[in-house]
Each structure stands twice: as C-alpha cells, then as structure tokens.
Scaffold this active site. Structure first.
Site, short mmCIF file in Angstrom:
data_model
loop_
_atom_site.label_atom_id
_atom_site.label_comp_id
_atom_site.label_asym_id
_atom_site.label_seq_id
_atom_site.Cartn_x
_atom_site.Cartn_y
_atom_site.Cartn_z
N CYS A 117 78.25 93.44 177.17
CA CYS A 117 77.02 94.23 177.06
C CYS A 117 75.81 93.34 177.23
CB CYS A 117 76.91 94.90 175.71
SG CYS A 117 78.34 95.86 175.29
N SER A 118 75.84 92.20 176.56
CA SER A 118 74.67 91.34 176.60
C SER A 118 74.50 90.73 177.98
CB SER A 118 74.79 90.21 175.58
OG SER A 118 75.05 90.76 174.33
#
Ligand SMILES: *[C@@H]1O[C@H](CO)[C@@H](O)[C@H](O)[C@H]1NC(C)=O
Ligand SMILES: *[C@@H]1O[C@H](CO)[C@@H](O)[C@H](O)[C@H]1NC(C)=O
Ligand SMILES: *[C@@H]1O[C@H](CO)[C@@H](O)[C@H](O)[C@H]1NC(C)=O
Length: 361
Positions: A117-118
């Site tokens: 996600c990051s």
C-alpha cells in the site's frame, strides 16, 4: 517403579501433543482469516482461496447514493502536533453528512504502513493531488482499518502535513463490511471511489493482487468522466447511440494524445474530454433509475420505463419486470445528465458539456 516409568514417558507425549494442538489452532485461526497469506500451509488445513469476501450484493456502483449512517474517525492535522509521535484527539467524521455537499475521492487500503500500500497506492494519490484537486475535488480521504492515531501517523510519515489528504479510520471496518469490500475478517479492502454530492460516480474494488500507481491513477483519471450506455443490441436506436459514442470517445482520446505530444499552439482546435465509455446490457438498478430520473425529471419517466407515469411508478414497474426498461439511455454520472433515446444532438450536447481537460504542464 514401573508406574513412574510409564508416567515419565507419557508426560512428554502429552506435552508435545498439547504444543502441537496449540500450534495447530493458532495456524488454523490465521488461515481461516487469511487463507492466501500462507499458500503452502493453509491448504493442508483445508483453507483455500482468497480472504473471506462477502458477496458483493451491497457493493457500490455509479449512480448509487452514498449510504446513510457512515461514520469514520480521524485526528485532524494541526501544526503544533506535526511530529509523528504527537497524538491529538480523534474526532468522529459523519461521512454521510459531509459527503452530501462535496466532491470526494476516497481510497481504502488493507492497512497503514503495509508495504504494497505504501509503495504503490498512496504515493500515486500524493503525486497527482494537484490534478485531483484541480477537478473540483473538495476532499481526498485515505481510509483503513487502523485506529485514528496510526492513520494520522501514516499521513505525517508520508509528508502530508496539512488536510490535503484526510487519513481516516474505518473503525471496526464497519463501512467496508457494509459494502462487502474487505480483506480477510478484519481488514479494509483495497478500493477507490468518487462521490459527488452524495452520489457515487465511480467505485472500484481490487480483488487480490497489487495495484500499481499507474493502474489506479488511470482508473481514477478515467473515472472522473464515466459515461454509461444502457444498451440493448436488438434495438436499432441503441446500436446507433453505441456507434456514435464509440466514435466520439475514440476522437477524444486521439485529441488528448496529440495534445500531450504537441505544444499548445492548437488551442482553437475542437477539444473534447476523454471519457470512459461503459456499456452495459443490464437494465439500471432501482437506485440508478432513481438517479437518472432525478437528472431527467420525473415527467420523462415514460421514456425510460414502458408505461410509467411518474418516478415511483417507473421504479415499481422496473422492479417487477426489468424488460419494461427502454434502452438506449446514456448517462453522465459525473455531471448529472442523462439522455433517453438516440437524439444525436442531445447526446453530443451532453458530451460537449463535459469539463475540458486542462493540461497541468
Ligand atoms: C450524521 O448526519 C446526519 C445528517 O445530519 C444525521 O441524521 C445523523 O444522525 C448523523 N450521524 C451521527 C452518527 O451523528
Ligand atoms: C458499467 O456500469 C454498470 C452499471 O452501473 C456496472 O455494473 C459496471 O461495473 C460498469 N462497468 C465498468 C467497466 O465500469
Ligand atoms: C433532438 O433534440 C433537440 C433538442 O432537444 C430537438 O430540437 C430535436 O428536434 C430533436 N431531434 C429529433 C430528431 O427528435
């Protein structure tokens, strides 16, 4: 002596069995929630497939109203609390109420600070923030299952030290669960939606696999201008509209490509916004029909549904018999317009009113 001998032998066996059983139940518990987390072991315990997903009966789609009673929690950003370790006080955010008069981009990830996600999701939105805001978006919301403090820290860790992106907690994944977009039993899914004054204009859930920034932004970018054709191949008028929309859509994307390549000396050329053409042979749902009727006015109910006299009648008849729907109907969810039938000048007018892309170069 004999009894003691037996006892001494049995105790380690019992202990081993207990340890194994304990280990088994831990693994089994993990597997039942995240079967795709450990593809080697979980199938041995009878857990296969992806994380438990609810049927997408309640999933959101263009034309739906954003549901009532949705609440998030967040820590509003303040300058004096800009260090990651300072906590702030979480507040409730009445999403249903706030979204009613705003244009909102909401994207959800399974967890703050989780690697994929990051790495691939959030930065795409950060990078394209100007473009998104340039489209008249009032709020960008990053949503996940973590508590408000973690979400707040995640925002600060990514250099968002203002309210350009609001980092919010879907506490207890209540919202994600209600729309069936979750990962495993306790994580928010990876999804994105655009809400315009309480109406969904775009909603996409990513089942499994990673999403690159490009895919997400491409989808998002396209998503801002979705035109849906409720189509029926056996209706000649519907085929005419399909041909028309395909032509215009192709022209528009050509123009967009040229514009990117060329300098800006052709400003007098007819510019058309690229849009995503969504052709569906399903009739509108009741909620979508309600929205279309709002766009067109109840007096046009009869043009949308065979024999309908008003909005309520149209939705009732459509619910009883989907065949009463009269394709073609072309809908611009983003700008709240719809055209029933194949009147070319009305359709072209609708497309001409799409906001023109502004190149931020
Ligand atoms: C959110 O706002 C709506 C509209 O004002 C209101 O009806 C609802 O009760 C609010 N929800 C909460 C949990 O405060
Ligand atoms: C097209 O619109 C229909 C009806 O809203 C929706 O179910 C479908 O997912 C959309 N397809 C795409 C590719 O956006
Ligand atoms: C199409 O719509 C326009 C504007 O509403 C109207 O003036 C025109 O007569 C219509 N054309 C046909 C063929 O119905």
């Amino acid at each position: 002596m004999g009894k003691l001998f037996v006892l001494l032998n049995i105790i380690p066996i019992i202990l081993t069995a207990l340890v194994l059983f304990n280990y088994y139940s831990v693994i089994d518990g993990v597997c039942s929630r995240y079967p795709d987390e450990n593809p080697k072991i979980c199938p041995l315990l009878g857990h296969t497939g992806h994380s438990i997903e609810k049927p997408e009966m309640t999933a959101l789609k263009a034309g739906d109203s954003f549901p009532e009673g949705i609440e998030f929690n967040y820590v509003p950003y303040t300058e004096e609390k800009d260090s990651i370790t300072s906590c702030g006080i979480p507040q409730k955010y009445n999403a249903s109420k706030e979204f009613a008069d705003k244009k909102v981009v909401l994207f959800a990830v399974p967890g703050a600070f989780t690697p994929s996600c990051s790495v691939s999701h959030l930065p795409g939105y950060i990078k394209n923030l100007d473009e998104i805001k340039g489209k008249g978006v009032d709020s960008v919301i990053a949503l996940s299952m973590n508590d408000p403090w973690v979400m707040s820290a995640w925002g600060k860790a990514n250099g968002i030290k203002n309210d350009n992106i609001l980092f919010m907690s879907d506490s207890g994944i209540a919202f994600s669960k209600s729309i069936g977009w979750t990962r495993g039993a306790d994580r928010t899914g990876r999804y994105a939606m655009v809400i315009d004054h309480g109406k969904i204009v775009y909603a996409e859930n990513e089942p499994g696999g990673d999403v690159t920034t490009e895919t997400t932004m491409f989808r998002f970018h396209k998503a801002l201008d979705v035109i849906t054709l409720f189509h029926k191949p056996s209706v000649p008028a519907s085929l005419r509209v399909l041909t028309l929309l395909k032509q215009v859509s192709a022209q528009a994307s050509e123009t967009a490509t040229e514009d990117q390549a060329a300098d800006h000396s052709h400003q007098n050329k007819l510019q058309r916004t690229e849009f995503e053409l969504n052709i569906t042979e399903d009739p509108p749902t009741g909620d979508q029909m309600r929205t279309i009727l709002e766009y067109m006015g109840a007096r046009h109910a009869g043009r949308l549904v065979e024999g309908a006299t008003d909005s309520g009648d149209a939705i009732k008849k459509l619910g009883e018999n989907p065949k009463t729907f009269r394709p073609p109907v072309t809908v611009d969810w983003n700008n709240g317009r719809a055209v029933a039938g194949d009147n070319e000048s009305e359709i072209m007018k609708m497309i001409a009113q799409l906001p023109i892309e502004t190149n931020s170069v």
